[in-house]
Enzyme design. Structure first.
Site, mmCIF file in Angstrom:
data_model
loop_
_atom_site.group_PDB
_atom_site.id
_atom_site.type_symbol
_atom_site.label_atom_id
_atom_site.label_comp_id
_atom_site.label_asym_id
_atom_site.label_seq_id
_atom_site.Cartn_x
_atom_site.Cartn_y
_atom_site.Cartn_z
ATOM 1 N N SER A 57 0.850 -1.193 0.000
ATOM 2 C CA SER A 57 0.000 0.000 0.000
ATOM 3 C C SER A 57 0.886 1.243 0.000
ATOM 4 O O SER A 57 2.093 1.157 0.231
ATOM 5 C CB SER A 57 -0.884 -0.001 1.247
ATOM 6 O OG SER A 57 -0.048 0.104 2.397
ATOM 7 N N ASP A 95 -1.168 -1.522 -4.061
ATOM 8 C CA ASP A 95 -2.540 -1.612 -3.579
ATOM 9 C C ASP A 95 -3.067 -0.198 -3.317
ATOM 10 O O ASP A 95 -2.412 0.591 -2.635
ATOM 11 C CB ASP A 95 -2.533 -2.437 -2.283
ATOM 12 C CG ASP A 95 -3.915 -2.794 -1.782
ATOM 13 O OD1 ASP A 95 -4.852 -2.808 -2.589
ATOM 14 O OD2 ASP A 95 -4.045 -3.082 -0.573
ATOM 15 N N HIS A 96 -4.211 0.130 -3.870
ATOM 16 C CA HIS A 96 -4.854 1.436 -3.643
ATOM 17 C C HIS A 96 -3.975 2.634 -3.980
ATOM 18 O O HIS A 96 -3.817 3.552 -3.177
ATOM 19 C CB HIS A 96 -5.355 1.569 -2.195
ATOM 20 C CG HIS A 96 -6.564 0.747 -1.925
ATOM 21 N ND1 HIS A 96 -7.810 1.049 -2.442
ATOM 22 C CD2 HIS A 96 -6.716 -0.402 -1.240
ATOM 23 C CE1 HIS A 96 -8.677 0.123 -2.068
ATOM 24 N NE2 HIS A 96 -8.031 -0.781 -1.342
ATOM 25 N N ASP A 117 -7.061 3.606 -7.708
ATOM 26 C CA ASP A 117 -8.364 3.619 -7.052
ATOM 27 C C ASP A 117 -8.979 5.004 -7.169
ATOM 28 O O ASP A 117 -8.705 5.894 -6.371
ATOM 29 C CB ASP A 117 -8.191 3.212 -5.584
ATOM 30 C CG ASP A 117 -9.517 3.208 -4.830
ATOM 31 O OD1 ASP A 117 -10.561 3.498 -5.460
ATOM 32 O OD2 ASP A 117 -9.508 2.920 -3.621
ATOM 33 N N GLY A 192 -10.063 -3.581 6.980
ATOM 34 C CA GLY A 192 -9.753 -3.559 8.405
ATOM 35 C C GLY A 192 -10.220 -4.795 9.154
ATOM 36 O O GLY A 192 -10.764 -5.728 8.579
ATOM 37 N N GLY A 234 -10.588 -6.149 0.898
ATOM 38 C CA GLY A 234 -11.157 -6.233 2.247
ATOM 39 C C GLY A 234 -11.676 -7.616 2.570
ATOM 40 O O GLY A 234 -12.751 -7.767 3.128
ATOM 41 N N ASN A 276 -7.834 -10.099 -1.769
ATOM 42 C CA ASN A 276 -6.866 -9.361 -0.960
ATOM 43 C C ASN A 276 -6.988 -9.699 0.514
ATOM 44 O O ASN A 276 -8.084 -9.639 1.071
ATOM 45 C CB ASN A 276 -7.103 -7.851 -1.119
ATOM 46 C CG ASN A 276 -6.741 -7.342 -2.489
ATOM 47 O OD1 ASN A 276 -6.494 -8.113 -3.402
ATOM 48 N ND2 ASN A 276 -6.701 -6.031 -2.631
#
Length: 333
Positions: A57, A95-96, A117, A192, A234, A276
């Site tokens: 990330s 990622d993102h 994203d 999360g 997520g 993920n």
């Protein structure tokens, strides 16, 4: 001076995803920020003969440094060979990514796959940003994941209060106009360790069970884009035994709830070809460290507690690969 991922021995996701969609399994995408996570990912992938996506990330790059992470990924390829895997299939994925500049920097620095994203932007702006990244990435044979629909939850810098399911009617237009290689969709997963509020869940035999994923939305998207690679973000399951260990040894995780593994297995049998997982490895690592330090209060050498942490993560990664994603024994050669 730009570094191509090919020099590092990495691969992009194109063939990997095509095989996964046809074969009814999903490729594990494990986030990493430390050497121990990287080692555990590689050991698990080699032992199970699975392709793997090591993802980073924006927060992980800030934490560990982009140059170090790039060289860790190169080390991962060499380490896999050393462990006896002649042709490892390892992807280094952003990622993102939230800006064109970040994606470009990763492409120029050895990433074989990036995610842009733009899901929080208005639809047309998301298309324009995604297309800009795709046009740059494809010049270097780097694959691009885009996102349509917004996921709830918090993970690193990614935060959203509410979830908006992906609209199936938009996916053809979006995929065609952007040229993206895969699409992250929102069907009820979230970021999360606290993916759902207790009031969103049902109590079954004393255990909180989250609302099921919106498989109707997924199947509708598959109909619109047959064979197109779909990604689930997520998707940690938040194993309750790790949560229990953390709490038993001084932690305080209340109502930590994840996505049931049987739902992920079901998703993996469809066009979902990348799942993920980040929080689960954090929980496995923290549980092992808390337990070790509580049982060995006089120890202070990080290797002493990071070794069981690495073992626990490896065990968790193997379980995901074999029992949830079905990507074991799927290396091309």
């Amino acid at each position: 001076m730009a570094t191509s991922y090919k020099e590092l021995g990495l691969v992009n996701t194109r063939e990997m995803f095509a095989k996964a969609v046809k074969g009814g399994y999903a490729i594990p995408a494990f986030n990493f920020n430390t050497m121990e996570q990287m080692q555990a990912i590689v050991m698990a992938a080699v032992e199970t003969k699975s392709p793997v996506i090591m993802q980073v990330s924006k927060g992980a790059r800030n934490y560990a440094n982009g140059t170090i992470l790039r060289n860790l990924a190169k080390g991962a390829v060499e380490y896999a060979k050393e462990l006896g895997c002649e042709h490892p299939e390892i992807v280094l994925h952003l990622d993102h990514g939230d800006t064109f500049e970040l994606c470009k920097d990763c492409i120029d620095n050895g990433f074989s796959s990036v995610m842009i994203d733009g899901s929080s932007l208005p639809y047309e702006e998301n298309i324009a940003l995604t297309k800009k990244v795709v046009d740059y990435a494809h010049k270097y044979d780097v694959t691009v994941e885009a996102e349509l629909g917004v996921l709830a939850g918090v993970e690193d810098e990614v935060a959203s209060e509410e979830s908006h399911y992906t609209k199936p009617e938009e996916v053809i237009d979006f995929a065609t106009r952007t040229g993206c290689d895969s699409l992250a969709i929102s069907i009820g997963t979230s970021h999360g360790a606290h993916k759902f509020k207790p009031e969103q869940c049902k109590l079954v035999n004393g255990v909180l069970v989250p609302p099921p994923l919106a498989f109707d939305v997924l199947h509708e998207i598959e109909k619109k884009l047959p064979g197109f690679p779909i990604v689930l973000h997520g998707s940690s399951s938040v194993p309750q035994e790790e949560v229990k260990t953390i709490n038993q040894y001084g932690g305080k995780l209340e109502a930590a709830i994840g996505i049931p593994e049987e739902q992920l297995r079901e998703a993996a049998k469809s066009a979902v070809c990348k799942i993920n997982i980040d929080s689960d490895s954090r929980l496995a690592m923290t549980a092992a460290i808390r337990k070790y330090l509580a049982e060995n209060p006089s120890h202070f050498d990080p290797r002493q507690y990071l070794k069981p942490a690495r073992e626990n993560m490896k065990k968790m990664y193997i379980h995901k690969i074999v029992n949830v994603l079905g990507s074991d024994n799927k290396l091309s050669k």
